[in-house]
Enzyme design. Structure first.
Site, PDB file in Angstrom:
ATOM      1  CG  ASP A 111      -8.441  -4.787   4.305  1.00 16.54           C
ATOM      2  OD1 ASP A 111      -7.644  -4.077   4.193  1.00 16.54           O
ATOM      3  OD2 ASP A 111      -9.341  -4.902   3.944  1.00 16.54           O
ATOM      4  CE  LYS A 131       4.245  -3.019   3.701  1.00 14.78           C
ATOM      5  NZ  LYS A 131       3.088  -3.254   4.249  1.00 14.78           N
ATOM      6  CG  ASP A 189      -2.066  -4.728   4.784  1.00 21.01           C
ATOM      7  OD1 ASP A 189      -2.855  -4.459   3.898  1.00 21.01           O
ATOM      8  OD2 ASP A 189      -1.560  -3.732   5.532  1.00 21.01           O
ATOM      9  CE  LYS A 238      -2.549  -0.579   3.193  1.00 26.30           C
ATOM     10  NZ  LYS A 238      -3.845  -1.568   4.251  1.00 26.30           N
TER      11      LYS A 238
END
Ligand SMILES: CC(C)NC(=O)[C@H]1CCC[C@H]1Nc1nc(Nc2ccc(C(=O)N(C)C3CCN(C)CC3)cc2)ncc1C(F)(F)F
Length: 282
Positions: free
Chosen positions: A142, A46, A160, A27
Site C-alpha cells: 500500500d 494512536k 501503516d 483509518k
C-alpha cells in the site's frame, strides 16, 4: 528513547503520557500528539476503540500491524515504540513525524508536485525501506503518499502496515482507499509477490513529479483498463532520466520490474539525490 528512566519490564499505561493536540484521524483510530512524562519525549498516540475494530473485523489487521511494525527496524520505517490496552481501547505509541503527512506536503507545493531532486531524495528512502521489508519477507502493498510521513531533515518514513503481508500471498478482494496504485496482477486478483511494491514505487515516482498518478481516470473501470494495458503518458517537464526509471518500474510482468537495489543505484536517483543534498540539506 522512552525506555530510559523506566525499569526494563515497565508496564506502559495511558497515564505515563500527557496527551496533546489531535494530529488527525487514521483509518480506524484517532491520533494525538503526546509526551512521555519521564523523558518528555514527543510521540504520536494512536487510540482505537476495540468495539470499532470488532465491528469492522479489523482486529486481525491491527494485530498484524503491531506484529510487523514491532519487528521491523529501519531508519525509513515508522517505529512503534510500544502498545498497550485497557477495557475499551488499544493504544499504539508511535514515532512523531514533525513535518506530518507527505500527501499534504505534496499538495501544498506551489505546483502540487516536487522538483526532481526532492522526488529522487524521497524515492530513494522509500526504495531503501521496501528493500529492507522484502529482506524480512514483508510486502507493504500500500505504498502511496498517504502512507508516508515526513520527519525533520527531509527524512521519510513508511507507515501503516495494516495492509502488508508476508510474501507470497493470495490477493484479498477487499480493497480500501485508492485503486490508482494497484498493479495489473492485483487488478486481476491473481497471486502476487513482493514485486507489487516495485510497481507502486513507479506510480509514486510519477505522482511525486506530476502531482497525480499515471492511470488516474474519472471512472474506476477506465483506471483498471489503463493499468492492465500499462497505458500512461509522461508530462512535458519530466526529464529523460525520470521517464526511464518510471518505464522500468511500470512493467506488466512482475519479475521484469527494476529490482529495488537498481532503483537505489539508478543514475537519475543518484544524480538528483546528490543535488538535493548539496542544495537543500546544508
Ligand atoms: C501514515 C498514516 C496512514 N497516517 C496517519 O497515521 C495520520 C493520521 C493522523 C496523523 C497521521 N499520523 C501521524 N502523524 C504524525 N505527525 C503529524 C501529523 C499531522 C500533522 C499536521 O499536519 N497537523 C497537526 C496540522 C497542523 C495544522 N492544522 C491546521 C491542521 C493539522 C503534523 C504532524 N506523526 C506520527 C503519526 C503516526 F502515524 F504515528 F500516527
Amino acid at each position: 528513547e522512552i525506555y530510559t528512566k523506566r525499569p526494563k519490564n515497565h508496564q506502559w499505561k495511558l497515564s505515563d503520557f500527557e496527551i496533546g493536540t489531535p494530529l488527525g484521524r487514521g483509518k480506524f483510530g484517532r491520533v494525538y500528539l503526546a509526551r512521555e512524562k519521564n523523558t518528555e519525549y514527543m510521540v504520536a498516540l494512536k487510540m482505537m476503540f476495540k468495539s470499532e475494530l470488532v465491528k469492522d473485523h479489523m482486529e486481525h489487521q491491527v494485530r498484524r500491524e503491531i506484529e510487523i511494525q514491532t519487528h521491523l527496524s529501519h531508519p525509513n520505517i515508522l517505529k512503534m515504540l510500544t502498545y498497550f490496552w485497557d477495557e475499551k481501547k488499544i493504544y499504539l505509541i508511535l514515532e512523531f513525524a514533525q513535518e506530518g503527512e507527505l500527501f499534504k506536503v505534496l499538495n501544498s507545493q506551489p505546483r502540487k508536485r516536487f522538483d526532481e531532486p526532492t522526488a529522487a531524495y524521497y524515492l530513494r528512502q522509500v526504495a531503501d525501506a521496501l528493500r529492507y521489508c522484502h529482506s524480512q519477507s514483508v510486502i507493504h502493498r500500500d505504498i502511496k503518499p498517504e502512507n508516508l510521513l515526513l520527519f525533520s531533515h527531509h527524512v521519510i518514513k513508511l507507515a501503516d502496515f495494516g495492509w502488508s503481508v508476508h510474501a507470497p500471498s493470495k490477493c484479498r478482494n477487499t480493497m480500501c482507499g485508492t485503486i490508482d496504485y494497484l498493479p495489473p496482477e492485483m487488478v486481476d486478483s491473481q497471486t502476487y509477490n513482493e514485486y507489487v511494491d516495485n510497481w507502486c514505487l513507479g506510480v509514486l515516482c510519477y505522482e511525486f513529479l506530476c502531482g497525480s498518478p499515471p492511470f488516474e481516470s474519472s471512472e474506476q473501470a477506465e483506471t483498471f483498463r489503463k493499468i492492465r494495458a500499462v497505458m500512461y503518458g509522461f508530462k512535458p517537464h519530466m526529464s529523460e532520466g525520470a521517464r526511464t526509471l518510471i518505464s522500468k518500474l511500470l512493467v506488466k510482468v512482475p519479475k521484469s520490474r527494476l529490482p529495488l537495489t537498481d532503483v537505489i543505484e539508478h543514475p537519475w536517483i543518484k544524480t538528483n539525490s546528490e543535488i538535493f543534498t548539496k542544495t537543500k540539506l546544508h
